[in-house]
Enzyme design. Structure first.
Site, PDB file in Angstrom:
ATOM      1  N   LYS A  93       0.854  -1.189   0.000  1.00  0.00           N
ATOM      2  CA  LYS A  93       0.000   0.000   0.000  1.00  0.00           C
ATOM      3  C   LYS A  93       0.881   1.227   0.000  1.00  0.00           C
ATOM      4  CE  LYS A  93      -3.855   2.194   0.257  1.00  0.00           C
ATOM      5  NZ  LYS A  93      -3.416   2.848  -1.004  1.00  0.00           N
ATOM      6  N   GLN A 114       7.288   3.789   3.819  1.00  0.00           N
ATOM      7  CA  GLN A 114       5.875   3.402   3.871  1.00  0.00           C
ATOM      8  C   GLN A 114       5.673   2.136   4.707  1.00  0.00           C
ATOM      9  OE1 GLN A 114       3.942   5.492   1.373  1.00  0.00           O
ATOM     10  NE2 GLN A 114       2.307   5.050   2.832  1.00  0.00           N
ATOM     11  N   LYS A 117       5.552   3.306   8.340  1.00  0.00           N
ATOM     12  CA  LYS A 117       4.396   4.186   8.523  1.00  0.00           C
ATOM     13  C   LYS A 117       3.112   3.368   8.572  1.00  0.00           C
ATOM     14  CE  LYS A 117       4.154   7.500   5.468  1.00  0.00           C
ATOM     15  NZ  LYS A 117       3.795   8.422   4.363  1.00  0.00           N
ATOM     16  N   LYS A 129       5.377   1.678  -3.156  1.00  0.00           N
ATOM     17  CA  LYS A 129       5.299   3.029  -3.732  1.00  0.00           C
ATOM     18  C   LYS A 129       5.546   2.928  -5.223  1.00  0.00           C
ATOM     19  CE  LYS A 129       4.772   7.317  -2.278  1.00  0.00           C
ATOM     20  NZ  LYS A 129       4.114   7.799  -1.044  1.00  0.00           N
ATOM     21  N   GLY A 168      -2.723   8.263  -4.271  1.00  0.00           N
ATOM     22  CA  GLY A 168      -2.078   9.488  -4.734  1.00  0.00           C
ATOM     23  C   GLY A 168      -0.809   9.822  -3.966  1.00  0.00           C
ATOM     24  N   ASP A 169      -0.059  10.742  -4.512  1.00  0.00           N
ATOM     25  CA  ASP A 169       1.107  11.368  -3.868  1.00  0.00           C
ATOM     26  C   ASP A 169       1.347  12.639  -4.690  1.00  0.00           C
ATOM     27  OD1 ASP A 169       3.350  10.627  -1.731  1.00  0.00           O
ATOM     28  OD2 ASP A 169       4.404  11.519  -3.418  1.00  0.00           O
TER      29      ASP A 169
HETATM   30  P1  NDP Z   1       0.765  17.780  -4.301  1.00  0.00           P
HETATM   31  O1  NDP Z   1       1.222  17.395  -5.642  1.00  0.00           O
HETATM   32  O2  NDP Z   1      -0.689  17.976  -4.052  1.00  0.00           O
HETATM   33  O3  NDP Z   1       1.519  19.087  -3.795  1.00  0.00           O
HETATM   34  C1  NDP Z   1       2.904  19.127  -3.724  1.00  0.00           C
HETATM   35  C2  NDP Z   1       3.342  20.494  -3.252  1.00  0.00           C
HETATM   36  O4  NDP Z   1       4.730  20.455  -2.933  1.00  0.00           O
HETATM   37  C3  NDP Z   1       3.175  21.559  -4.322  1.00  0.00           C
HETATM   38  O5  NDP Z   1       2.923  22.794  -3.719  1.00  0.00           O
HETATM   39  C4  NDP Z   1       4.536  21.524  -5.008  1.00  0.00           C
HETATM   40  O6  NDP Z   1       4.861  22.738  -5.663  1.00  0.00           O
HETATM   41  C5  NDP Z   1       5.450  21.295  -3.834  1.00  0.00           C
HETATM   42  N1  NDP Z   1       6.659  20.603  -4.306  1.00  0.00           N
HETATM   43  C6  NDP Z   1       6.709  19.404  -4.925  1.00  0.00           C
HETATM   44  N2  NDP Z   1       7.967  19.107  -5.282  1.00  0.00           N
HETATM   45  C7  NDP Z   1       8.696  20.134  -4.890  1.00  0.00           C
HETATM   46  C8  NDP Z   1      10.087  20.431  -4.974  1.00  0.00           C
HETATM   47  N3  NDP Z   1      10.949  19.574  -5.561  1.00  0.00           N
HETATM   48  N4  NDP Z   1      10.515  21.606  -4.432  1.00  0.00           N
HETATM   49  C9  NDP Z   1       9.635  22.456  -3.835  1.00  0.00           C
HETATM   50  N5  NDP Z   1       8.322  22.240  -3.746  1.00  0.00           N
HETATM   51  C10 NDP Z   1       7.864  21.107  -4.261  1.00  0.00           C
HETATM   52  O7  NDP Z   1       1.343  16.630  -3.329  1.00  0.00           O
HETATM   53  P2  NDP Z   1       0.903  16.267  -1.839  1.00  0.00           P
HETATM   54  O8  NDP Z   1       0.450  17.467  -1.101  1.00  0.00           O
HETATM   55  O9  NDP Z   1       0.028  15.076  -1.912  1.00  0.00           O
HETATM   56  O10 NDP Z   1       2.304  15.766  -1.242  1.00  0.00           O
HETATM   57  C11 NDP Z   1       3.187  16.605  -0.517  1.00  0.00           C
HETATM   58  C12 NDP Z   1       4.098  15.741   0.341  1.00  0.00           C
HETATM   59  O11 NDP Z   1       3.322  14.992   1.269  1.00  0.00           O
HETATM   60  C13 NDP Z   1       4.947  14.725  -0.409  1.00  0.00           C
HETATM   61  O12 NDP Z   1       6.185  14.576   0.253  1.00  0.00           O
HETATM   62  C14 NDP Z   1       4.134  13.434  -0.259  1.00  0.00           C
HETATM   63  O13 NDP Z   1       4.953  12.300  -0.384  1.00  0.00           O
HETATM   64  C15 NDP Z   1       3.634  13.612   1.163  1.00  0.00           C
HETATM   65  N6  NDP Z   1       2.474  12.821   1.531  1.00  0.00           N
HETATM   66  C16 NDP Z   1       1.312  12.876   0.812  1.00  0.00           C
HETATM   67  C17 NDP Z   1       0.217  12.144   1.222  1.00  0.00           C
HETATM   68  C18 NDP Z   1      -1.085  12.246   0.515  1.00  0.00           C
HETATM   69  O14 NDP Z   1      -2.056  11.623   0.996  1.00  0.00           O
HETATM   70  N7  NDP Z   1      -1.222  12.987  -0.565  1.00  0.00           N
HETATM   71  C19 NDP Z   1       0.277  11.251   2.386  1.00  0.00           C
HETATM   72  C20 NDP Z   1       1.521  11.337   3.127  1.00  0.00           C
HETATM   73  C21 NDP Z   1       2.571  12.067   2.681  1.00  0.00           C
HETATM   74  P3  NDP Z   1       4.852  22.783  -7.285  1.00  0.00           P
HETATM   75  O15 NDP Z   1       3.402  22.867  -7.662  1.00  0.00           O
HETATM   76  O16 NDP Z   1       5.619  24.006  -7.601  1.00  0.00           O
HETATM   77  O17 NDP Z   1       5.504  21.533  -7.765  1.00  0.00           O
HETATM   78  O1  2IT Z   2       3.083   8.877   1.517  1.00  0.00           O
HETATM   79  C1  2IT Z   2       1.933   8.446   1.733  1.00  0.00           C
HETATM   80  O2  2IT Z   2       1.637   7.887   2.788  1.00  0.00           O
HETATM   81  C2  2IT Z   2       0.931   8.608   0.673  1.00  0.00           C
HETATM   82  N1  2IT Z   2       1.228   9.212  -0.353  1.00  0.00           N
HETATM   83  C3  2IT Z   2      -0.443   8.032   0.840  1.00  0.00           C
HETATM   84  C4  2IT Z   2      -0.462   6.588   0.441  1.00  0.00           C
HETATM   85  C5  2IT Z   2      -1.810   5.936   0.423  1.00  0.00           C
HETATM   86  O3  2IT Z   2      -1.835   4.750   0.058  1.00  0.00           O
HETATM   87  O4  2IT Z   2      -2.830   6.546   0.763  1.00  0.00           O
END
Ligand code: NDP
Ligand code: 2IT
Length: 447
Positions: A93, A114, A117, A129, A168-169
């Site tokens: 997952k 992961q 976590k 992943k 998603g991520d």
């Molecule tokens: P999104 O794609 O929705 O948003 C990502 C954000 O981070 C954007 O504002 C983006 O800016 C910025 N960003 C991405 N790459 C870079 C970079 N190299 N340098 C600076 N800014 C950057 O992703 P999420 O919000 O889903 O994910 C954000 C983080 O949270 C990641 O590390 C992800 O692995 C983690 N995460 C996500 C989960 C989820 O459920 N979605 C769960 C747990 C962790 P820009 O638009 O300019 O690229």
């Molecule tokens: O980093 C993370 O935990 C995620 N991007 C969410 C993974 C998931 O299966 O919901």
């Protein structure tokens, strides 16, 4: 923290030899092995069972070609990955990331994190992943659709509701999950919970969209409550402006904090009046534009070019929610100088090891990603449960379960830290608590 246990030193040396040129993966493994030293000292049975050697090696790495055609008829080829890291305690997952920086090291580090976590959530999910170096920025909906269809045309044979369940991520939200699920259904003729983060009309869970950001704030709230404090009246800086950052902003504000800064990879905004989240949602979720648009409407706010400067904004609480290694030693020192008292990771591994050392030295409360951002995947597991039942819970039911899960993650990490002599060190506590459940299971299965 250098490793003294000679057995673990050997494991780490092997990982380095086997995975040259993979700095993110080595960084994640080094951090975990360092904090597992007290376990290795106490549990020769786990060493004998080969658990440490096995846990650093993915069960399976899938790498594939993703050809797709742009709106002008030109063919492009990207590289796709799915790393099925560990299935000891449940189906693989973890999310899919679409970003030009994606490579095997990045997906391997994310898959490795992961595993621990997912174990911490207390739910039956293994770790995996995937993703691609495809850049969704500037692509039309049709181009994104064609890419997702091509990606799933290969991926579908490797996944399944009881085998591997992606989500998603970065770069993968509701739009992409829709295209991916539609293609899976078309190819397999099966309507099953093979992806999470789905739309609400086709098996998605209420509160999944909000879950990572909300969960991060519930976790932060537990850290604060443990010290007799709360979000009330606190100034909060959050990096990123994607899914995690937006819903962290919403919950932090609801809990009484004032979020004054957000960013994207180009720069950051500061609004001392408190971020207008409806405006941010309009810019980011509806129009898919850059965060600097915010200052066109909010004349009192300012926009600064360059994203790393955000950590120089004075705050009580910092929540990095963008990407790995976005907060380095210099930024950590700036946060300390600005009076910051708590840092909790919404992104995966956003703080460099040197930054974490600065927090430790300055007694800053620190919530590591594996624990603090586990609310997203936990709610994905709740989506899987609802899909299996062919039933759906209310927003309040899911949100209530999420709150309970974040509280127990905090308690289990804090308890493990204390038990192993590292009171208040949630990095050590989360790694040990996450590891033990997976390790006992791997031992039970035999080699
Ligand atoms: P999104 O794609 O929705 O948003 C990502 C954000 O981070 C954007 O504002 C983006 O800016 C910025 N960003 C991405 N790459 C870079 C970079 N190299 N340098 C600076 N800014 C950057 O992703 P999420 O919000 O889903 O994910 C954000 C983080 O949270 C990641 O590390 C992800 O692995 C983690 N995460 C996500 C989960 C989820 O459920 N979605 C769960 C747990 C962790 P820009 O638009 O300019 O690229
Ligand atoms: O980093 C993370 O935990 C995620 N991007 C969410 C993974 C998931 O299966 O919901």
């Amino acid at each position: 923290m250098a490793i003294k246990n000679s057995y673990l030193q050997g494991v780490l040396e092997d990982v380095k030899k086997r995975n040259p040129g993979e700095p993110e993966f080595l960084q994640a493994v080094t951090e975990v092995l360092e904090s597992l030293e007290p376990v290795a000292d106490k549990r020769p049975d786990l060493i004998e069972a080969g658990v440490f050697d096995c846990i650093v090696e993915p069960e399976r790495i899938i790498k594939f070609r993703v050809p797709w055609m742009d709106d002008n008829g030109k063919v492009h080829v990207n590289r796709g990955f799915r790393i099925q890291f560990n299935s000891a305690i449940g189906p693989y997952k973890g999310g899919l990331r679409l970003h030009p920086s994606v490579n095997e090291s990045v997906i391997k580090f994310l898959g490795f994190e992961q595993v621990f976590k997912n174990s911490l959530t207390g739910l039956p999910i293994g770790g995996g992943k995937g993703g691609s170096d495809f850049d969704p920025k500037g692509k039309s909906d049709n181009e994104v659709m064609r890419f997702c269809q091509s990606f799933m045309t290969e991926l579908y044979r490797h996944i399944g509701a009881d085998t591997d369940v992606p989500a998603g991520d970065i770069g993968v939200g509701a739009r992409e999950i829709g295209y991916l699920f539609g293609q899976y259904k078309k190819i397999t003729n099966e309507y099953v919970g093979v992806l999470t983060g789905k739309g609400l009309t086709y098996g998605g869970s209420l509160a999944r969209k909000e879950a990572t950001g909300y969960g991060l704030c519930y976790f932060t709230n537990e850290m604060l409550a443990d010290k007799g404090d709360s979000f009330k009246g606190k100034t909060v800086v959050i990096s990123g402006s994607g899914n995690v950052a937006i819903y962290a902003t919403e919950k932090a504000t609801e809990l009484g904090g004032k979020v004054i800064a957000l960013s994207d990879s180009n720069g950051y905004i500061v609004d001392e009046d408190g971020i207008d989240l409806d405006l941010v949602k309009q810019i980011k979720e509806v129009e898919r534009k850059r965060i600097k648009e915010y200052v066109n409407t909010k004349k009192n706010a300012k926009y600064v070019e360059g994203c790393s400067g955000i950590w120089s904004v004075k705050c009580d609480i910092a929540l990095p929610c963008a990407t790995q290694n976005e907060l380095d030693e210099k930024a950590a020192n700036e946060l300390v100088a600005g009076g910051c008292k708590l840092v909790a990771e919404g992104a995966n591994m956003p703080c460099t090891p040197q930054a974490v050392d600065v927090f430790r030295k300055n007694k800053i409360l620190f919530g590591p990603a594996k624990a603090a951002n586990a609310g997203g995947v936990a709610t994905s597991a709740l989506e899987m449960s609802q899909n299996s039942m062919r039933y759906g819970w209310s927003f309040e039911e899911v949100d209530g379960k999420l709150q309970g899960i974040m509280k127990s993650i905090f308690e289990n990490a804090a308890k493990a830290a204390k038990e192993y002599g590292f009171e208040d060190d949630l990095v050590v506590g989360a790694n040990i608590a996450g590891f033990l459940k997976v390790a006992e299971t791997m031992k039970a299965y035999g080699v």
